[in-house]
Write an enzyme that holds these catalytic residues in place. Structure first.
Site, short mmCIF file in Angstrom:
data_model
loop_
_atom_site.label_atom_id
_atom_site.label_comp_id
_atom_site.label_asym_id
_atom_site.label_seq_id
_atom_site.Cartn_x
_atom_site.Cartn_y
_atom_site.Cartn_z
N TYR A 394 5.53 -0.11 -15.68
CA TYR A 394 4.15 0.33 -15.95
C TYR A 394 4.10 1.03 -17.30
CZ TYR A 394 3.50 0.53 -10.75
OH TYR A 394 3.42 0.28 -9.40
N HIS A 474 -4.58 2.05 -10.24
CA HIS A 474 -4.59 3.44 -10.71
C HIS A 474 -5.81 3.75 -11.57
CE1 HIS A 474 0.09 3.42 -10.27
NE2 HIS A 474 -0.54 3.46 -9.11
N ASN A 512 2.29 7.48 -11.12
CA ASN A 512 1.26 7.13 -10.15
C ASN A 512 0.37 8.36 -10.00
OD1 ASN A 512 4.07 6.29 -9.61
ND2 ASN A 512 3.08 4.69 -8.47
N1 6FA Z 1 -1.31 6.63 -6.31
C1 6FA Z 1 -0.16 7.31 -6.31
O1 6FA Z 1 -0.11 8.40 -6.86
N2 6FA Z 1 0.95 6.81 -5.72
C2 6FA Z 1 0.98 5.57 -5.13
O2 6FA Z 1 2.02 5.15 -4.61
C3 6FA Z 1 -0.21 4.82 -5.13
N3 6FA Z 1 -0.26 3.60 -4.56
C4 6FA Z 1 -1.47 2.97 -4.45
C5 6FA Z 1 -1.54 1.76 -3.72
O3 6FA Z 1 -0.42 1.24 -3.25
C6 6FA Z 1 -2.79 1.16 -3.48
C7 6FA Z 1 -2.84 -0.13 -2.72
C8 6FA Z 1 -3.98 1.78 -3.97
C9 6FA Z 1 -5.34 1.19 -3.71
C10 6FA Z 1 -3.90 2.95 -4.71
C11 6FA Z 1 -2.65 3.54 -4.95
N4 6FA Z 1 -2.55 4.74 -5.65
C12 6FA Z 1 -1.37 5.41 -5.71
C13 6FA Z 1 -3.73 5.34 -6.31
C14 6FA Z 1 -4.32 6.51 -5.52
O4 6FA Z 1 -4.31 6.26 -4.13
C15 6FA Z 1 -5.74 6.74 -6.04
O5 6FA Z 1 -5.66 7.00 -7.42
C16 6FA Z 1 -6.42 7.92 -5.37
O6 6FA Z 1 -6.48 7.75 -3.97
C17 6FA Z 1 -7.83 8.10 -5.92
O7 6FA Z 1 -8.43 9.22 -5.32
P1 6FA Z 1 -10.00 9.44 -5.33
O8 6FA Z 1 -10.28 10.68 -4.58
O9 6FA Z 1 -10.49 9.32 -6.69
O10 6FA Z 1 -10.64 8.18 -4.57
P2 6FA Z 1 -10.28 7.38 -3.24
O11 6FA Z 1 -10.65 5.97 -3.50
O12 6FA Z 1 -8.92 7.68 -2.75
O13 6FA Z 1 -11.29 7.98 -2.15
C18 6FA Z 1 -12.67 7.71 -2.14
C19 6FA Z 1 -13.20 7.92 -0.75
O14 6FA Z 1 -14.60 7.87 -0.78
C20 6FA Z 1 -12.75 6.84 0.24
O15 6FA Z 1 -12.35 7.45 1.44
C21 6FA Z 1 -14.01 6.00 0.43
O16 6FA Z 1 -14.10 5.41 1.71
C22 6FA Z 1 -15.09 7.04 0.25
N5 6FA Z 1 -16.37 6.51 -0.22
C23 6FA Z 1 -16.58 5.66 -1.25
N6 6FA Z 1 -17.89 5.42 -1.41
C24 6FA Z 1 -18.52 6.12 -0.46
C25 6FA Z 1 -19.88 6.28 -0.12
N7 6FA Z 1 -20.83 5.64 -0.82
N8 6FA Z 1 -20.21 7.08 0.92
C26 6FA Z 1 -19.23 7.72 1.63
N9 6FA Z 1 -17.92 7.59 1.35
C27 6FA Z 1 -17.58 6.83 0.31
C1 ABL Z 2 1.47 2.30 -6.57
O1 ABL Z 2 1.15 3.30 -7.19
C2 ABL Z 2 0.74 1.05 -6.81
O2 ABL Z 2 -0.64 1.29 -6.93
C3 ABL Z 2 0.97 -0.02 -5.77
O3 ABL Z 2 0.51 -1.22 -6.31
C4 ABL Z 2 2.44 -0.07 -5.38
O4 ABL Z 2 2.65 -0.99 -4.33
C5 ABL Z 2 2.82 1.29 -4.82
N1 ABL Z 2 2.48 2.35 -5.70
C6 ABL Z 2 4.34 1.37 -4.56
O5 ABL Z 2 5.04 1.34 -5.75
C7 ABL Z 2 2.71 -2.38 -4.60
C8 ABL Z 2 3.54 -3.08 -3.53
O6 ABL Z 2 4.88 -2.62 -3.58
C9 ABL Z 2 3.48 -4.57 -3.71
O7 ABL Z 2 4.17 -5.25 -2.68
C10 ABL Z 2 2.03 -5.02 -3.73
O8 ABL Z 2 1.96 -6.40 -4.00
C11 ABL Z 2 1.25 -4.25 -4.78
O9 ABL Z 2 1.38 -2.88 -4.56
C12 ABL Z 2 -0.23 -4.61 -4.74
O10 ABL Z 2 -0.92 -4.02 -5.81
#
Ligand code: 6FA
Ligand code: ABL
Length: 531
Positions: A394, A474, A512
């Site tokens: 990244y 992110h 992250n």
């Molecule tokens: N961040 C990390 O630091 N480490 C990770 O390993 C990591 N992995 C991932 C990952 O694997 C995936 C698949 C995703 C999607 C994100 C990852 N991230 C990781 C990023 C991290 O989770 C996000 O940066 C972080 O959660 C963002 O926090 P926020 O508070 O900005 O926003 P969220 O999307 O978490 O929460 C928004 C909430 O508002 C949700 O619960 C949603 O349902 C709610 N909401 C949205 N619109 C709404 C509405 N109109 N009314 C009521 N509720 C609403």
């Molecule tokens: C993160 O911060 C990323 O947002 C995710 O995309 C990441 O997971 C997790 N952390 C873990 O490092 C990956 C999965 O390991 C993959 O299998 C998957 O395809 C991918 O997320 C999807 O975006």
């Protein structure tokens, strides 16, 4: 009954906001469009082998990779084109849980923060107290499935990397690697849901409403009076504020902008789309009350490139494909016994960082994440699927590429301009970083890179990489501090509308982002309470 604060969205931003505001004695209503996640929140989605344990897909760290290949994926927001968690906890219930205490650079003016935000340490310390990180999440304190850590360590050492405990020294992000750190507690997914939300729920002045979708804020010019929702049990679906009350939007980088557009705040092309939407147009303020702000601009997300390898020592753990329906029996048994073993961690095993100078004089950082298994393999080489692992590279702090997010005519939230590698210097630096890793493969006996394979150059691989596959989930910056919100996180041009989530981060942090987002939420609430 009217309240002091309505917080929209129970992700990390909204939960920390709601907990700190209720702790300060304010009446707080937290609206969440999704439903329960972990068992503690009433969630019941449990793997067959964990039936009766109360431990759901969201509780058990080792089930993380199964979030991406489950037909019943009720947790993803359906009206957002990127991955976004619509359930209690938001992204923190569906993420890889990698958790980095922020660095000083993350909150520096060089990274876009106002000067009164740069001293993040008091807020980061508050966060650490409530939610400590762990790089040994199994309850027995042992580390499991460490082969990838060992092999990648051998790859990095000859390049001058040293091993550290990453969160013991957050500011060291050059030529370092260490065990992956998570926001897990007691061998389970924890994050803000198991910590901040639980203290809030104990207070009588706090209320969480699930399945409550906020549609727009109700305003009288610059004054916000309430939030309109899909709740049919109250008049017009509107939750109202007490005199002097405030609304805080915490719906995330893609969805906070949509709420703003639907409230007549943002660029006119976006508000015009709302105007054209039959369901939304009746609630839009008159054009004379529209507030023109660059909502949705200045967005960034880490460009990421996967490299896939094999090594005889590695156990790919079947790419986590069997952990839901048919886990290794001894691992499932051990986890159920006392939340220890392989399944007490998500897939990542090692993280590394390295700083690179760019030809434009700016320093950019590259982060690597290594895990057993691979999400996609594209190779003409023969290889043993049981020996596969992935390094995701990244580009993080210092990147200059930016994109734009917004909505379409159906009000689906989506990227409008992709943010990855729009600046050629970003691409050059990422290529340099990847080439350095690839150059060291020969130092580790029997290490083979299979994607890109031996018929593909790194340049071609990166040049031909599917852009959307560079998405790191992110997203930050759609309501950047300094351009959409002021240094109190207040939306410019309004009296009492605030934003506390990833959208206010003006640029990406080093790793992250959830740690930096949560520290920023602590700081924002302190500033809002001080107003
Ligand atoms: N961040 C990390 O630091 N480490 C990770 O390993 C990591 N992995 C991932 C990952 O694997 C995936 C698949 C995703 C999607 C994100 C990852 N991230 C990781 C990023 C991290 O989770 C996000 O940066 C972080 O959660 C963002 O926090 P926020 O508070 O900005 O926003 P969220 O999307 O978490 O929460 C928004 C909430 O508002 C949700 O619960 C949603 O349902 C709610 N909401 C949205 N619109 C709404 C509405 N109109 N009314 C009521 N509720 C609403
Ligand atoms: C993160 O911060 C990323 O947002 C995710 O995309 C990441 O997971 C997790 N952390 C873990 O490092 C990956 C999965 O390991 C993959 O299998 C998957 O395809 C991918 O997320 C999807 O975006």
């Amino acid at each position: 009954t009217p309240v002091d604060y309505i917080v929209v969205g129970a992700g990390p931003g909204g939960i920390i906001a709601a907990d700190r505001l209720s702790e300060a004695g304010k009446d707080v209503l937290l609206l969440e469009r999704g439903g329960p996640s972990t068992g503690e929140t009433g969630g019941t989605y449990t793997a067959p082998w964990a039936a009766g344990s109360g431990l759901t897909k969201f509780d058990i760290p080792g089930l993380f990779e199964t979030l991406f290949n489950d037909a019943n994926s009720f947790w993803w927001c359906k009206d957002v084109t990127t991955f976004a968690g619509c359930l209690v906890g938001g992204g923190t219930e569906v993420n890889g849980a990698l958790y980095w205490y922020p660095t000083d650079l993350d909150f520096s003016t060089a990274n876009g923060w106002p000067s009164d935000w740069t001293n993040h340490n008091p807020y980061t310390n508050k966060l650490k107290q409530r939610l400590p990180s762990t790089d040994a999440p199994s309850t027995d304190g042992k580390r499991y499935l460490t082969q990838v850590y060992d092999v990648v360590g051998e790859l990095l050492k000859p390049l001058g990397f040293r091993s550290i405990t990453i969160n013991d020294d957050p500011n060291s992000k050059d030529h370092v690697y260490g065990y992956s750190a998570f926001d897990f507690l007691d061998g389970k997914r924890a994050g803000p849901v198991a910590t901040y939300l639980q203290t809030a729920l104990e207070r009588e002045n706090f209320k969480l409403l699930t399945y409550t979708n906020a549609l727009n804020v109700v305003r009288n010019g610059s004054a916000i009076t309430g939030v309109r929702t899909n709740d049919t049990s109250i008049v017009d679906g509107v939750y109202t504020l007490k005199p002097g009350g405030r609304v805080i939007l915490s719906a995330g980088t893609l969805q906070t902008p949509r709420l703003l557009f639907r409230s007549g705040i943002g660029p006119s092309d976006m508000i015009t789309l709302v105007q054209g939407n039959a369901a939304a147009t009746p609630f839009l303020p008159d054009e004379s009350d529209w507030i023109d702000l660059p909502v949705g601009d200045n967005v960034s997300d880490n460009p990421s490139i996967n490299l896939v390898f094999t090594h005889p020592d590695v156990d790919s753990y079947d790419n986590w494909a069997e952990v839901w329906a048919d886990p290794r029996p001894e691992d499932a048994e051990q986890y159920l016994e006392d939340q220890s073993g392989v399944l007490a961690a998500a897939s990542p095993r090692l993280n590394f960082w390295r700083a690179y100078p760019g030809s434009d004089g700016k320093t950019r950082y590259m982060q690597g994440t290594a895990r057993p298994g691979a999400a996609s393999i594209d190779t003409e080489n023969d290889y043993d699927i049981n020996k596969v692992f992935t390094i995701t590279c990244y580009l993080s702090t210092g990147i200059t590429s930016r994109g734009r997010v917004g909505i379409d005519a159906a009000l689906t939230a989506r990227p409008l301009v992709n943010p990855w590698l729009t600046d050629p210097v970003d691409k050059q630096v990422l290529l340099t970083g990847i080439k350095e890793i690839v150059s060291a493969i020969g130092n580790v006996s029997d290490l083979v890179m299979i994607t890109p394979d031996n018929t593909t150059t790194v340049d071609d691989y990166v040049n031909d990489y599917d852009l959307t596959a560079m998405n790191s989930n992110h997203w930050v910056g759609s309501a950047s501090i300094g351009s959409v919100v002021d240094s109190h996180a207040k939306v410019m041009g309004t009296d009492n509308l605030f934003i506390v989530d990833a959208s206010i981060l003006p640029a990406l942090p080093m790793g992250n982002p959830q740690g930096a987002i949560m520290s920023a939420a602590e700081q924002a609430i302190a500033k809002i309470l001080a107003l």
